[in-house]
Design an enzyme around this catalytic site. Structure first.
Site, mmCIF file in Angstrom:
data_model
loop_
_atom_site.group_PDB
_atom_site.id
_atom_site.type_symbol
_atom_site.label_atom_id
_atom_site.label_comp_id
_atom_site.label_asym_id
_atom_site.label_seq_id
_atom_site.Cartn_x
_atom_site.Cartn_y
_atom_site.Cartn_z
ATOM 1 N N SER A 105 0.826 -1.203 0.000
ATOM 2 C CA SER A 105 0.000 0.000 0.000
ATOM 3 C C SER A 105 0.863 1.257 0.000
ATOM 4 O O SER A 105 1.678 1.444 -0.874
ATOM 5 C CB SER A 105 -0.960 -0.040 1.195
ATOM 6 N N LYS A 115 -3.972 -7.967 1.004
ATOM 7 C CA LYS A 115 -5.375 -7.550 1.161
ATOM 8 C C LYS A 115 -6.238 -8.647 0.549
ATOM 9 O O LYS A 115 -5.938 -9.131 -0.545
ATOM 10 C CB LYS A 115 -5.627 -6.212 0.463
ATOM 11 N N HIS A 331 -9.728 6.690 0.503
ATOM 12 C CA HIS A 331 -10.485 5.538 -0.006
ATOM 13 C C HIS A 331 -11.878 6.064 -0.384
ATOM 14 O O HIS A 331 -12.561 6.655 0.444
ATOM 15 C CB HIS A 331 -10.664 4.464 1.075
#
Length: 471
Positions: A105, A115, A331
């Site tokens: 990430s 993930k 996000h």
């Protein structure tokens, strides 16, 4: 074959560690075996696997696939790409039952992690703990799985372009946009996407390089937007978009170089979406500005404040049927004509669409957002054994003796305290040994009073707001 993970690796939202210190090939193999065992027990069999551009990712991918195969799972390898491309592979292919992306990430280059998606839902929290217990017991399923490789980049880009469906092409062709991939995994997908987008597009750092030679790929840190700002100013572009290392978080600036923070982006998306979906629920995390929740209500939507964390937000979206959600961290989740996962490339496309549909420039949309004085996210070290206990003490004090200034206390995630000056937040990070604070007011004096209240609560629990630490 039992396997013990390092104590720091199994996190709330994902699995993450430092290569060669806390995370290696044996861990990846055990993750594959344990995830495969759980998936087979749930009636699934096929797992899509992707990875980001970090130097260690191919090694971890190889071991992960071995582990999945040894548990009897079939693997669809989609190769290197952004995390949302893996989510797309899992969501769009009927025969795929789960997905794992190897990604560090926005962490430094020596980190990496995983993930996961399990039968269409995020795999986190108790799921990850279960995976660790299963590995420690060595209670793995056995079998022999197959491996196929599938190139889905073209199909993924095609799907991203549908974010412009129904938008007047005339309104799009005049847009001039800058994009910064930060040498992260989104680069090749961005190149393919920009080549197909109407308008004029200028790209930075699309070459994938796990050492991140130009700047660190975290678009929520303003210093990392310097190159994009320079590009937008130099070419006099309408706005700029930046991605994190694995392409699931978006950052943006307007034509004058002002940052458009996560909650401000959500206001723009909400204005566009609520025209066609009146009364829709729109979710934001507890760190978001009160201006966002007010704006959603004003536009005829139902604002919902929820816990921070991409997995928690996705689960809440499924539960409430919300078509849009977002976090301060960048996000953004669209379930409106999309799958409900966080995809920064798709969010970039929807920003083009919003500007075109609303008939306003991104700079005008940013200017319409009320100016608020807020602190950045203040993160300070608190011992892992103390952070949740301290939060419980603070919540208890605010419930029994809040003091005259406090108007309301929201305990969705930590404490968010509203006063006449604005609001302040204290919450325990789920991924690090830190407490996170934030405050917002419309005056500097009000902000100072809010910060003093945070400090008073911390002092009452024997803590102080030290130097802010990174993610």
């Amino acid at each position: 074959m039992r396997h013990q993970f390092h104590s720091t690796v199994l996190r709330e939202y994902d699995i993450r560690g430092i290569i060669g210190e806390t995370l290696g090939a044996d861990d990846a193999r055990a993750i594959g075996r344990a995830f495969g065992t759980l998936l087979r027990a749930a009636g699934g069999r096929t797992v899509a696997v992707g990875y980001d551009g970090r130097v260690s990712s191919p090694m971890l991918e190889h071991a992960l696939v071995e582990g999945l195969n040894a548990s009897g799972c079939d693997v669809v390898r989609i190769g290197m790409g952004p995390t949302p491309m893996l989510y797309y592979a899992e969501a769009s292919a009927e025969e795929v039952d789960g997905g794992i992306q190897i990604t560090g990430s926005h962490n430094p280059p020596n980190y990496n992690g995983f993930k996961m998606v399990f039968q269409g839902r995020p795999f986190f929290g108790a799921d990850i703990q279960k995976l660790g217990e299963l590995a420690a017991d060595g209670a793995f399923a056995s079998g022999t799985g197959t491996v196929i490789t599938r190139d889905i980049l073209g199909a993924y880009v095609e799907r991203l372009l549908k974010g412009l469906a129904g938008v007047d092409p005339e309104a799009l062709k005049h847009l001039r946009v800058g994009w910064d991939a930060g040498n992260g995994a989104a680069g090749p997908a961005l190149e393919a996407l920009a080549a197909r987008l109407p308008g004029e597009h200028h790209l930075l750092f699309t070459e994938v390089d796990g050492h991140f030679p130009n700047h660190h790929p975290d678009p929520t840190v303003e210093a990392n937007l310097t190159d994009l700002r320079a590009l937008v100013a130099d070419k006099q572009l309408d706005f700029g978009v930046a991605f994190d290392g694995d392409g699931d978080r978006i950052g943006a600036i307007d034509g004058t170089g002002r940052v458009i923070w996560g909650d401000q982006l959500l206001m723009i998306y909400a204005e566009d979406l609520l025209k066609t979906r009146p009364n829709a629920t729109i979710i934001a995390d507890v760190k978001a500005s009160s201006a966002l929740f007010d704006r959603v209500a004003e536009l005829g939507g139902q604002p919902l404040m929820w816990k921070t964390g991409h997995s928690l937000i996705k689960s809440k979206m499924k539960e409430t049927g919300a078509p849009l959600a977002g976090e301060m961290s960048g996000h953004v989740f669209f379930a409106d004509d999309y799958y409900g996962f966080d995809d920064a490339l798709y969010a970039g496309v929807r920003l083009l669409a919003a500007a075109a549909r609303l008939g306003k420039s991104v700079t005008e949309l940013r200017s319409a957002i009320p100016p608020m004085l807020n602190t950045p996210e203040l993160r300070f070290q608190v011992d892992e054994t103390r952070k949740f206990a301290a939060m419980a003490e603070i919540a208890e004090r605010l419930a029994t003796n809040p003091g005259p200034a406090v108007e309301s206390v929201n305990t969705t995630d930590g404490v968010r305290v509203s006063t006449a000056d604005g609001w302040w937040l204290l919450r325990a990070s789920n991924t690090q040994d830190v407490l996170v604070a934030r405050a917002e007011s419309d005056t500097q004096a009000g902000l100072d009073r809010l910060l003093a209240q945070i400090d008073a609560q911390l002092a009452a629990s024997g803590l102080e707001r030290g130097d802010s630490v990174g993610h």
